[in-house]
Scaffold this motif. Structure first.
Motif, PDB file in Angstrom:
ATOM      1  N   GLY A  25       0.823  -1.139   0.086  1.00 49.31           N
ATOM      2  CA  GLY A  25       0.076  -0.067   0.201  1.00 49.31           C
ATOM      3  C   GLY A  25       0.806   1.188   0.006  1.00 49.31           C
ATOM      4  N   SER A  26       2.093   1.128  -0.134  1.00 49.72           N
ATOM      5  CA  SER A  26       2.938   2.397  -0.116  1.00 49.72           C
ATOM      6  C   SER A  26       2.632   3.080  -1.582  1.00 49.72           C
ATOM      7  CB  SER A  26       4.474   1.916   0.094  1.00 49.72           C
ATOM      8  OG  SER A  26       5.034   0.944  -1.224  1.00 49.72           O
ATOM      9  N   GLY A  27       2.235   2.525  -2.211  1.00 49.65           N
ATOM     10  CA  GLY A  27       2.129   3.242  -3.584  1.00 49.65           C
ATOM     11  C   GLY A  27       3.264   2.673  -4.754  1.00 49.65           C
ATOM     12  N   PHE A  28       4.230   1.804  -4.163  1.00 49.62           N
ATOM     13  CA  PHE A  28       5.202   1.562  -5.089  1.00 49.62           C
ATOM     14  C   PHE A  28       5.195   0.043  -5.429  1.00 49.62           C
ATOM     15  CE2 PHE A  28       7.058   4.964  -2.684  1.00 49.62           C
ATOM     16  CZ  PHE A  28       7.544   5.560  -3.723  1.00 49.62           C
ATOM     17  N   ILE A  65      11.584  -8.251 -12.729  1.00 54.93           N
ATOM     18  CA  ILE A  65      13.155  -8.175 -12.698  1.00 54.93           C
ATOM     19  C   ILE A  65      13.890  -7.201 -11.951  1.00 54.93           C
ATOM     20  CG2 ILE A  65      13.273  -8.768 -15.322  1.00 54.93           C
ATOM     21  CD1 ILE A  65      13.383  -5.741 -16.325  1.00 54.93           C
ATOM     22  N   GLY A  66      12.898  -6.534 -10.861  1.00 56.67           N
ATOM     23  CA  GLY A  66      13.395  -5.758 -10.049  1.00 56.67           C
ATOM     24  C   GLY A  66      13.200  -4.322 -10.125  1.00 56.67           C
ATOM     25  N   THR A  67      12.386  -3.922 -10.936  1.00 50.35           N
ATOM     26  CA  THR A  67      12.267  -2.483 -11.292  1.00 50.35           C
ATOM     27  C   THR A  67      11.089  -1.984 -10.328  1.00 50.35           C
ATOM     28  OG1 THR A  67      12.759  -2.785 -13.440  1.00 50.35           O
ATOM     29  CG2 THR A  67      11.596  -0.809 -13.147  1.00 50.35           C
ATOM     30  N   ILE A  68      11.385  -1.016  -9.574  1.00 52.19           N
ATOM     31  CA  ILE A  68      10.628  -0.510  -8.695  1.00 52.19           C
ATOM     32  C   ILE A  68       9.798   0.749  -9.283  1.00 52.19           C
ATOM     33  CG2 ILE A  68      10.208   0.830  -6.650  1.00 52.19           C
ATOM     34  CD1 ILE A  68      12.795  -0.467  -5.540  1.00 52.19           C
ATOM     35  N   SER A  69       8.693   1.027  -9.396  1.00 46.99           N
ATOM     36  CA  SER A  69       7.947   2.149 -10.101  1.00 46.99           C
ATOM     37  C   SER A  69       6.643   2.362  -9.194  1.00 46.99           C
ATOM     38  CB  SER A  69       7.480   1.571 -11.486  1.00 46.99           C
ATOM     39  OG  SER A  69       6.715   0.514 -11.542  1.00 46.99           O
ATOM     40  N   THR A  70       6.198   3.475  -9.591  1.00 43.78           N
ATOM     41  CA  THR A  70       4.898   4.199  -9.127  1.00 43.78           C
ATOM     42  C   THR A  70       4.175   4.710  -9.939  1.00 43.78           C
ATOM     43  OG1 THR A  70       3.948   5.454  -7.298  1.00 43.78           O
ATOM     44  CG2 THR A  70       6.092   6.352  -8.293  1.00 43.78           C
ATOM     45  N   SER A  87      10.825   4.879   2.722  1.00 46.41           N
ATOM     46  CA  SER A  87      11.563   3.868   3.111  1.00 46.41           C
ATOM     47  C   SER A  87      10.729   2.549   2.820  1.00 46.41           C
ATOM     48  CB  SER A  87      12.025   3.720   4.466  1.00 46.41           C
ATOM     49  OG  SER A  87      12.685   4.945   5.082  1.00 46.41           O
ATOM     50  N   LEU A  88      11.583   1.785   1.947  1.00 46.36           N
ATOM     51  CA  LEU A  88      10.696   0.551   1.485  1.00 46.36           C
ATOM     52  C   LEU A  88      11.793  -0.829   2.014  1.00 46.36           C
ATOM     53  CD1 LEU A  88      10.220   1.636  -2.227  1.00 46.36           C
ATOM     54  CD2 LEU A  88       8.616   1.711  -0.323  1.00 46.36           C
TER      55      LEU A  88
END
Length: 96
Positions: free
Chosen positions: A22-25, A30-35, A49-50
Motif C-alpha cells: 500500500g506504499s504506492g510502489f 526483474i526488480g524495477t521499482i515504479s509508481t 523507506s521501502l
C-alpha cells in the motif's frame, strides 16, 4: 513530482517483494521499482523507506532497504516582466 523507477541488478528466476504494502510502489519480475503516483513536494512525504526482498528458487533470500527522496523542482512557470523604453538618440551637429 514524478518518480520513474529504480532497478536492481537482473537476477534470473528470482521473486521480488516490496513492503510496506500500500506504499504506492510496485516491483516487477526483474526488480524495477515504479509508481504511478504523482508526488507534491510541498504537501506530502518527502522520503519513502521501502524493504525489498529477493528470493531465489531454492528459498534463499536477501533484503535491502532503499530510501527514496523527493527533490524540489521549480514546477511553476516564472513570471517575467520587462519594460521597453525608447532608445536614446544623440544628435550632434557637424561643422563644415
Amino acid at each position: 513530482m514524478y518518480l520513474q523507477y529504480f532497478a536492481f541488478p537482473l537476477l534470473s528466476n528470482k521473486q521480488y517483494f516490496i513492503s510496506p504494502e500500500g506504499s504506492g510502489f510496485t516491483i516487477d519480475g526483474i526488480g524495477t521499482i515504479s509508481t504511478a503516483a504523482v508526488f507534491d513536494f510541498e504537501s506530502e512525504s518527502r522520503s519513502f523507506s521501502l524493504v525489498i526482498k529477493v528470493v531465489d528458487p531454492g528459498g534463499l533470500f536477501t533484503a535491502g532497504n532503499p530510501k527514496l527522496f523527493l527533490i524540489n523542482v521549480n514546477n511553476k512557470d516564472p513570471i517575467l516582466s520587462c519594460s521597453l523604453q525608447p532608445p536614446t538618440l544623440a544628435i550632434t551637429k557637424r561643422g563644415k
